[in-house]
Design a protein around this motif. Structure first.
Motif, PDB file in Angstrom:
ATOM      1  N   PHE A  40       0.828  -1.205   0.000  1.00 29.46           N
ATOM      2  CA  PHE A  40       0.000   0.000   0.000  1.00 29.46           C
ATOM      3  C   PHE A  40       0.865   1.259   0.000  1.00 29.46           C
ATOM      4  O   PHE A  40       0.524   2.250  -0.656  1.00 29.46           O
ATOM      5  N   GLU A  41       1.984   1.217   0.720  1.00 30.78           N
ATOM      6  CA  GLU A  41       2.886   2.374   0.685  1.00 30.78           C
ATOM      7  C   GLU A  41       3.422   2.597  -0.730  1.00 30.78           C
ATOM      8  O   GLU A  41       3.593   3.742  -1.161  1.00 30.78           O
ATOM      9  N   GLN A  42       3.648   1.515  -1.473  1.00 27.37           N
ATOM     10  CA  GLN A  42       4.071   1.653  -2.875  1.00 27.37           C
ATOM     11  C   GLN A  42       2.953   2.248  -3.725  1.00 27.37           C
ATOM     12  O   GLN A  42       3.206   3.079  -4.609  1.00 27.37           O
ATOM     13  N   GLY A  82      -1.023   3.427   9.886  1.00 26.15           N
ATOM     14  CA  GLY A  82      -0.111   3.106   8.799  1.00 26.15           C
ATOM     15  C   GLY A  82       1.300   3.622   9.024  1.00 26.15           C
ATOM     16  O   GLY A  82       1.886   3.487  10.095  1.00 26.15           O
ATOM     17  N   ALA A  83       1.859   4.294   8.001  1.00 23.56           N
ATOM     18  CA  ALA A  83       3.272   4.691   8.004  1.00 23.56           C
ATOM     19  C   ALA A  83       3.544   5.995   8.744  1.00 23.56           C
ATOM     20  O   ALA A  83       4.694   6.399   8.887  1.00 23.56           O
ATOM     21  N   LEU A  84       2.517   6.695   9.193  1.00 26.82           N
ATOM     22  CA  LEU A  84       2.647   7.932   9.978  1.00 26.82           C
ATOM     23  C   LEU A  84       3.331   9.064   9.199  1.00 26.82           C
ATOM     24  O   LEU A  84       3.974   9.932   9.783  1.00 26.82           O
ATOM     25  N   HIS A 109       4.278  -3.196  11.579  1.00 21.67           N
ATOM     26  CA  HIS A 109       4.387  -2.008  10.730  1.00 21.67           C
ATOM     27  C   HIS A 109       4.195  -0.743  11.566  1.00 21.67           C
ATOM     28  O   HIS A 109       4.931   0.238  11.416  1.00 21.67           O
ATOM     29  N   LEU A 110       3.219  -0.769  12.469  1.00 16.53           N
ATOM     30  CA  LEU A 110       2.939   0.390  13.315  1.00 16.53           C
ATOM     31  C   LEU A 110       4.112   0.697  14.243  1.00 16.53           C
ATOM     32  O   LEU A 110       4.539   1.854  14.355  1.00 16.53           O
ATOM     33  N   GLY A 154      -6.552   9.781   4.291  1.00 17.61           N
ATOM     34  CA  GLY A 154      -6.437   8.796   3.232  1.00 17.61           C
ATOM     35  C   GLY A 154      -7.730   8.373   2.578  1.00 17.61           C
ATOM     36  O   GLY A 154      -7.734   7.461   1.763  1.00 17.61           O
ATOM     37  N   SER A 155      -8.836   8.969   2.943  1.00 17.34           N
ATOM     38  CA  SER A 155     -10.149   8.532   2.458  1.00 17.34           C
ATOM     39  C   SER A 155     -10.433   7.079   2.815  1.00 17.34           C
ATOM     40  O   SER A 155     -11.189   6.397   2.133  1.00 17.34           O
TER      41      SER A 155
END
Length: 313
Positions: A40-42, A82-84, A109-110, A154-155
């Motif tokens: 998702f980050e990609q 997520g990635a903050l 991940h968090l 992020g909707s």
């Protein structure tokens, strides 16, 4: 039972339920194991995927105004953290924040993202909560002086059904009472723009969708032919939403815990909705849970908005 075993059991139970019903549908939260979170980050970096860069531009331009809505000594709760990356544009402008409380289902991940954020803001109290925020969860005590406020960028709200959206508003109205909520929404726009955003040329979104099945193999020992499914995403205009599905390319069998589920050619497992909104319609839905509309920040093309909603007292 430890947390990992409990999460695995819930995944198995929910997947059995999804496969046994018609039409077949599973919650998108199961995208987000460590591999899914990285994918998702990609996606967020893809040229076709406008929401992330548009929202980041709004946060960079208006973060000080948004932080001012939250007030001094705020306890900031980020749902689905997520990635903050995005929250940094708020933290930089907060007036002596009480604490930052990121809530996310993907624990490894968090915690990794929190460690990075702590290096950037060593004086900030960071109190991660590994949990599915749509289910009952515990937060640290409220601040003595400031307000508890929420951030849901992020909707991601678009993944919820209308009933789930209302349940989220009702939950946060209680959790954030006396505070407020900053929330991102994707606006209704040209379907061609939406189609490209969910069918990127590099195939990253397809890999993200298919990873749900790969996760079922890794974690649950599910048996099926990975080549028998493909990514399918399209805009459902009457429902004003993108739908993502895993499409069965032929008649085939999916085995989970010794139970066989038959897929016909063309049958799908519905994995995600991404609803698109008008600002007025979204504010009206929030109002049904007691939220009052506040400032709105929208990009020049009218593709994306961040809304401030005052929570009921």
């Amino acid at each position: 039972m430890n947390q990992a075993a409990s999460a695995k059991q819930r995944f198995a139970s929910d997947l059995h339920l999804a496969l046994s019903q018609r039409p077949r549908s599973v919650a998108p939260k199961y995208f987000y194991d460590e591999i899914g979170s990285q994918l998702f980050e990609q996606i967020c970096e893809l040229p076709e995927y406008y929401p992330t860069r548009t929202e980041l531009a709004l946060l960079r331009a208006h973060g000080a105004e948004m932080a001012a809505c939250m007030g001094p000594h705020a306890q900031l709760v980020e749902y689905g953290a997520g990635a903050l990356r995005k929250v940094r544009h708020l933290i930089a402008h907060l007036d002596e924040p009480h604490a930052f409380v990121p809530v996310d289902i993907s624990g490894a991940h968090l915690l990794s993202a929190c460690a990075e954020l702590q290096q950037a803001y060593p004086a900030l109290a960071i109190k991660p909560v590994v949990a599915d925020f749509t289910q009952p969860h515990d937060l640290p005590p409220r601040p003595a002086r400031g307000r508890r406020v929420g951030f849901f960028p992020g909707s991601s709200i678009g993944n919820f059904s209308p009933a789930e959206t209302q349940a989220f508003f009702q939950m946060t109205a209680q959790e954030l009472r006396g505070g407020g909520l900053l929330i991102g929404i994707d606006l209704i726009k040209d379907p061609a723009v939406l189609h490209a955003a969910y069918n990127d040329a590099a195939g990253v979104t397809a890999a993200f969708n298919l990873n749900l099945l790969a996760r079922a193999r890794r974690e649950l020992g599910a048996e099926f032919d990975p080549a028998g499914f493909e990514h399918s995403a399209f805009y459902n205009a009457p429902q004003q939403r993108i739908e993502m599905h895993l499409l069965s390319l032929r008649e085939q069998r999916f085995r989970l815990d010794g139970v066989d589920y038959e897929f016909a050619a063309g049958e799908t497992l519905h994995t995600e909705n991404s609803h698109k909104y008008s600002i007025a319609g979204f504010q009206a839905q929030a109002a049904r849970a007691g939220f009052r509309a506040g400032p709105v920040w929208t990009d020049a093309r009218g593709w994306f908005s961040l809304l401030w909603l005052e929570a009921p007292a």
